[in-house]
Design a protein around this motif. Structure first.
Motif, short mmCIF file in Angstrom:
data_model
loop_
_atom_site.label_atom_id
_atom_site.label_comp_id
_atom_site.label_asym_id
_atom_site.label_seq_id
_atom_site.Cartn_x
_atom_site.Cartn_y
_atom_site.Cartn_z
N GLY A 93 0.82 -1.21 0.00
CA GLY A 93 0.00 0.00 0.00
C GLY A 93 0.84 1.25 0.00
N PHE A 94 1.91 1.25 0.78
CA PHE A 94 2.81 2.40 0.81
C PHE A 94 3.47 2.60 -0.54
CE2 PHE A 94 7.02 4.25 1.48
CZ PHE A 94 6.70 5.40 2.16
N LEU A 95 3.90 1.50 -1.18
CA LEU A 95 4.51 1.59 -2.50
C LEU A 95 3.54 2.15 -3.53
CD1 LEU A 95 6.44 -1.82 -2.59
CD2 LEU A 95 7.40 0.45 -2.14
N LEU A 96 2.29 1.72 -3.46
CA LEU A 96 1.28 2.21 -4.39
C LEU A 96 1.04 3.70 -4.20
CD1 LEU A 96 -1.28 -0.73 -4.26
CD2 LEU A 96 -0.10 0.08 -6.31
N VAL A 97 0.92 4.14 -2.96
CA VAL A 97 0.66 5.56 -2.70
C VAL A 97 1.84 6.40 -3.16
CG1 VAL A 97 0.31 7.27 -0.89
CG2 VAL A 97 -0.94 5.11 -0.80
N GLU A 98 3.05 6.00 -2.83
CA GLU A 98 4.23 6.76 -3.22
C GLU A 98 4.38 6.81 -4.74
OE1 GLU A 98 6.91 8.41 -1.78
OE2 GLU A 98 5.77 8.50 0.09
N THR A 99 4.13 5.68 -5.39
CA THR A 99 4.23 5.65 -6.85
C THR A 99 3.18 6.55 -7.48
OG1 THR A 99 5.06 3.37 -6.75
CG2 THR A 99 4.21 4.14 -8.86
N GLY A 100 1.98 6.55 -6.92
CA GLY A 100 0.93 7.42 -7.44
C GLY A 100 1.29 8.88 -7.32
N VAL A 101 1.88 9.27 -6.20
CA VAL A 101 2.30 10.66 -6.02
C VAL A 101 3.38 11.02 -7.03
CG1 VAL A 101 3.42 12.28 -4.43
CG2 VAL A 101 1.66 10.72 -3.58
N ILE A 102 4.35 10.12 -7.25
CA ILE A 102 5.42 10.38 -8.21
C ILE A 102 4.85 10.57 -9.62
CG2 ILE A 102 7.38 9.31 -9.38
CD1 ILE A 102 8.08 7.99 -6.71
N GLN A 103 3.93 9.71 -9.99
CA GLN A 103 3.35 9.83 -11.33
C GLN A 103 2.49 11.07 -11.48
OE1 GLN A 103 1.39 5.99 -11.47
NE2 GLN A 103 3.06 5.06 -12.64
N LEU A 104 1.94 11.54 -10.37
CA LEU A 104 1.07 12.72 -10.41
C LEU A 104 1.85 14.02 -10.46
CD1 LEU A 104 -1.90 13.69 -10.32
CD2 LEU A 104 -1.68 13.78 -7.81
N ALA A 164 6.43 7.02 9.25
CA ALA A 164 5.43 8.02 9.65
C ALA A 164 4.02 7.49 9.47
CB ALA A 164 5.63 9.30 8.85
N SER A 165 3.80 6.70 8.44
CA SER A 165 2.46 6.12 8.24
C SER A 165 2.19 5.02 9.25
CB SER A 165 2.31 5.60 6.81
OG SER A 165 3.36 4.73 6.46
N ASP A 166 3.23 4.28 9.68
CA ASP A 166 3.06 3.31 10.78
C ASP A 166 2.51 4.01 12.01
OD1 ASP A 166 4.10 1.32 9.18
OD2 ASP A 166 6.09 1.38 10.09
N LEU A 167 3.10 5.15 12.34
CA LEU A 167 2.68 5.91 13.52
C LEU A 167 1.26 6.45 13.36
CD1 LEU A 167 3.05 7.42 16.16
CD2 LEU A 167 4.47 9.09 14.96
N PHE A 168 0.97 7.03 12.20
CA PHE A 168 -0.35 7.61 11.98
C PHE A 168 -1.45 6.56 12.05
CE2 PHE A 168 -3.68 8.66 8.84
CZ PHE A 168 -4.28 9.70 9.53
N LEU A 169 -1.22 5.41 11.44
CA LEU A 169 -2.24 4.36 11.45
C LEU A 169 -2.44 3.80 12.85
CD1 LEU A 169 -1.26 2.62 8.12
CD2 LEU A 169 -3.40 3.82 8.58
N ALA A 170 -1.36 3.64 13.61
CA ALA A 170 -1.49 3.18 14.99
C ALA A 170 -2.30 4.18 15.81
CB ALA A 170 -0.11 2.98 15.61
N LEU A 171 -2.03 5.46 15.61
CA LEU A 171 -2.78 6.51 16.31
C LEU A 171 -4.26 6.46 15.94
CD1 LEU A 171 -0.68 9.79 16.30
CD2 LEU A 171 -2.00 8.88 18.21
#
Length: 568
Positions: A93-104, A164-171
């Motif tokens: 999921g993290f790879l997909l989100v990061e790749t989407g941002v790069i392509q955008l 950072a996303s590990d922390l945010f999702l745990a929160l």
């Protein structure tokens, strides 16, 4: 924000006036001032995270290695579930989100770090909400202060990694859990928890520990509450994320050699179960070291004060009746420890793999520090202790800013790699038609070379600083003249003598003349780190008179090596 921070000293003075307790959780001090100081630390936490992001640190090796994989994913040259290069692992999921941002919005340090930044900023706000639901008075203020200025979350908030996303999702999981515990008649919160849990599994590896801890903690309250809707939501929370995890886990492929390397790298993060006598020492060292390094800490007992505050906070909340929440906060640690016993996940040694436990540590440490200060009977001493605690946390923010300005990189080699690449690609692009031997010409001398040897730096900074690669434009062979030559870049491997290079040179000589060969050497050294040395070999060609015009269509259209380009 400055106005709010200046209330910290006034809070200490208010305490000396003996303001009576309004609730058990509100220990001392003026509630209005406490709220203002808490807001001040929230703003400070947001400001520090933005400051770190805007500092635009050079990519350090762990970031550049993952970012190099993102380039391949964005170009469709690799699969999201295949083994990543450079001994990297990351949730799909993290790879997909990061790749989407790069392509955008394109490949840059700003785009790579945008998602971690947004997670870091949101985490400050969610933590303030979570802490406000559970704590009050100085316990709330201390918890927010610890979270706002903790160095590890500050740094990870601007790194191209999923911490950072590990922390945010745990929160997010903890915050929704607390909302249901406060209003168990509102089953919607349980359903929301199940939805977030389903989203968290593909986005964060350690989220499975948090979800497991939540399920363990909520088992008794759900049983007491009963009801079809409650049980349906709880079973959804229990079954679907577990099923997703079981399905996804075998799909993450790691090469045997990489797994052996990672097992060795994380050896100290696994309990020495084959030496039972050493387990006790390992547990003490781990739980007084980097596991509880918030707001700061050190290994080998350097975080013992925070550990004591966590224990005191857990005890205080337990006695106040928040037993379910204490279980929810600490059960993920137990599950992570079980995984470490099986050598499936590192426990405690490195803060980056343990960001999922940061919300619980800061909550319990804030409550614990407040509880410990409450035991000081002498008003003057208590006033001084409160003042020291609050000012110390504010001072950590100042130190963080100073360190960031004075030392704007993790390792010197990171800075050297970026500075050279910036100079090299930007200057080359203005004086020649520059191609990368690997990606533009398809010349790979040794494939193993592109799994290490600092090639991650090369690929990332070429994508950032080479205008043609950044815009994904094909090679314009019609621009090649004597005044604007063709320059072919080979990174860190001298190609002379390699069969693929010799075959390529034979074809090149039919249309070009080799005018020059240049070598650029980049060296660096950091204490305790491997020496950094890379070489750029640049072969400069000019067209043979009367030949290049007729050969352009053939060269530009060929899809086979050596003329394969990124856009063919």
């Amino acid at each position: 924000m400055l106005r709010n921070i200046t209330t910290l000293t006034e809070l200490a003075r208010q305490e000396s006036q003996g303001v009576p307790n309004s609730t058990e959780g509100e220990l001392f001090g003026n509630p209005a001032l406490i709220r203002r100081a808490t807001l001040g630390f929230v703003l400070l936490g947001l400001g520090l995270r933005l400051f770190r992001y805007l500092s635009d640190f050079p990519l350090w090796c762990d970031e550049s290695r993952l970012a190099a994989n993102l380039i391949a994913l964005a170009d469709g040259e690799a699969g999201f579930f295949g083994p990543l290069r450079y001994a990297q692992t990351a949730p799909v999921g993290f790879l997909l989100v990061e790749t989407g941002v790069i392509q955008l919005i394109g490949f840059s340090t700003w785009s790579l770090r945008l998602v971690p930044l947004l997670c870091a900023l949101a985490s400050v706000l969610v933590f303030r909400h979570l802490a406000g639901r559970l704590l009050s008075g100085y316990a709330l203020l201390f918890a927010v202060a610890i979270f706002a200025v903790s160095w590890w979350p500050l740094g990870f908030g601007s790194e191209v990694k999923p911490y950072a996303s590990d922390l945010f999702l745990a929160l997010s999981l903890l915050a929704i859990t607390l909302e249901w515990l406060r209003s168990p008649e509102r089953v919607g919160w349980l359903w929301a928890l199940a939805v977030v849990a389903v989203l968290a599994i593909p986005l964060s590896f350690p989220s499975v520990f948090v979800i497991g801890g939540v399920c363990l903690g909520l088992a008794a309250p759900v049983a007491r509450r009963g009801g079809v809707g409650t049980w349906a939501a709880y079973l959804t929370l229990l079954v679907i994320p577990a099923t997703m995890f079981a399905v996804l886990l075998p799909m993450y492929q790691i090469e045997p050699g990489v797994r052996a390397y990672l097992d060795q790298y994380w050896a100290d993060a696994f309990p020495p179960m084959d030496h039972p006598v050493r387990v006790f020492g390992w547990l003490v060292g781990t739980h007084t070291g980097m596991l509880f390094a918030y707001p700061i800490g050190a290994p080998y007992g350097g975080s013992v004060l925070t550990a004591l505050c966590v224990v005191a906070g857990a005890r205080a909340l337990w006695l106040r009746g928040h037993r379910t929440l204490v279980v929810v906060c600490l059960a993920p640690l137990a599950l992570c420890f079980a995984a470490a016993v099986l050598q499936r996940y590192p426990y405690g040694e490195k803060p980056r793999t343990m960001q999922f436990i940061v919300p619980a540590v800061c909550l319990l440490a804030g409550q614990g520090l407040s509880s410990l200060l409450r035991r000081i009977q002498n008003p003057v001493r208590r006033q001084r202790s409160v003042r020291i605690a609050l000012v110390a946390h504010a001072a950590l923010a100042v130190v963080f800013v100073i360190v960031t300005v004075v030392h704007p990189y993790k390792l010197r080699r990171d800075l050297q790699a970026r500075e050279f690449a910036s100079w090299f690609w930007e200057n080359m692009d203005h004086e020649a038609e520059v191609v990368c031997a690997r990606d533009d010409l398809g010349i790979i001398i040794d494939p193993r070379h592109w799994n290490g040897a600092w090639s991650d730096y090369y690929l990332c900074y070429r994508e950032i600083y080479s205008e043609r690669h950044r815009e994904d434009r094909p090679v314009k062979f019609e621009r090649i003249t004597k005044e604007n030559p063709l320059k072919c870049v080979f990174f860190y491997e001298r190609p002379d003598g390699a069969p693929v290079f010799e075959d390529w040179m034979k074809e090149m000589k039919q249309s070009f003349v080799l005018r020059d060969v240049e070598e650029y050497k980049v060296r660096g050294w950091d204490p305790g780190a491997p020496d950094f040395e890379t070489n750029y070999y640049v072969y400069e060609f000019i067209p043979r008179r009367g030949v290049i015009d007729s050969e352009i269509p053939v060269m530009a259209s060929r899809s086979a090596e050596p003329w394969r380009t990124r856009n063919d």
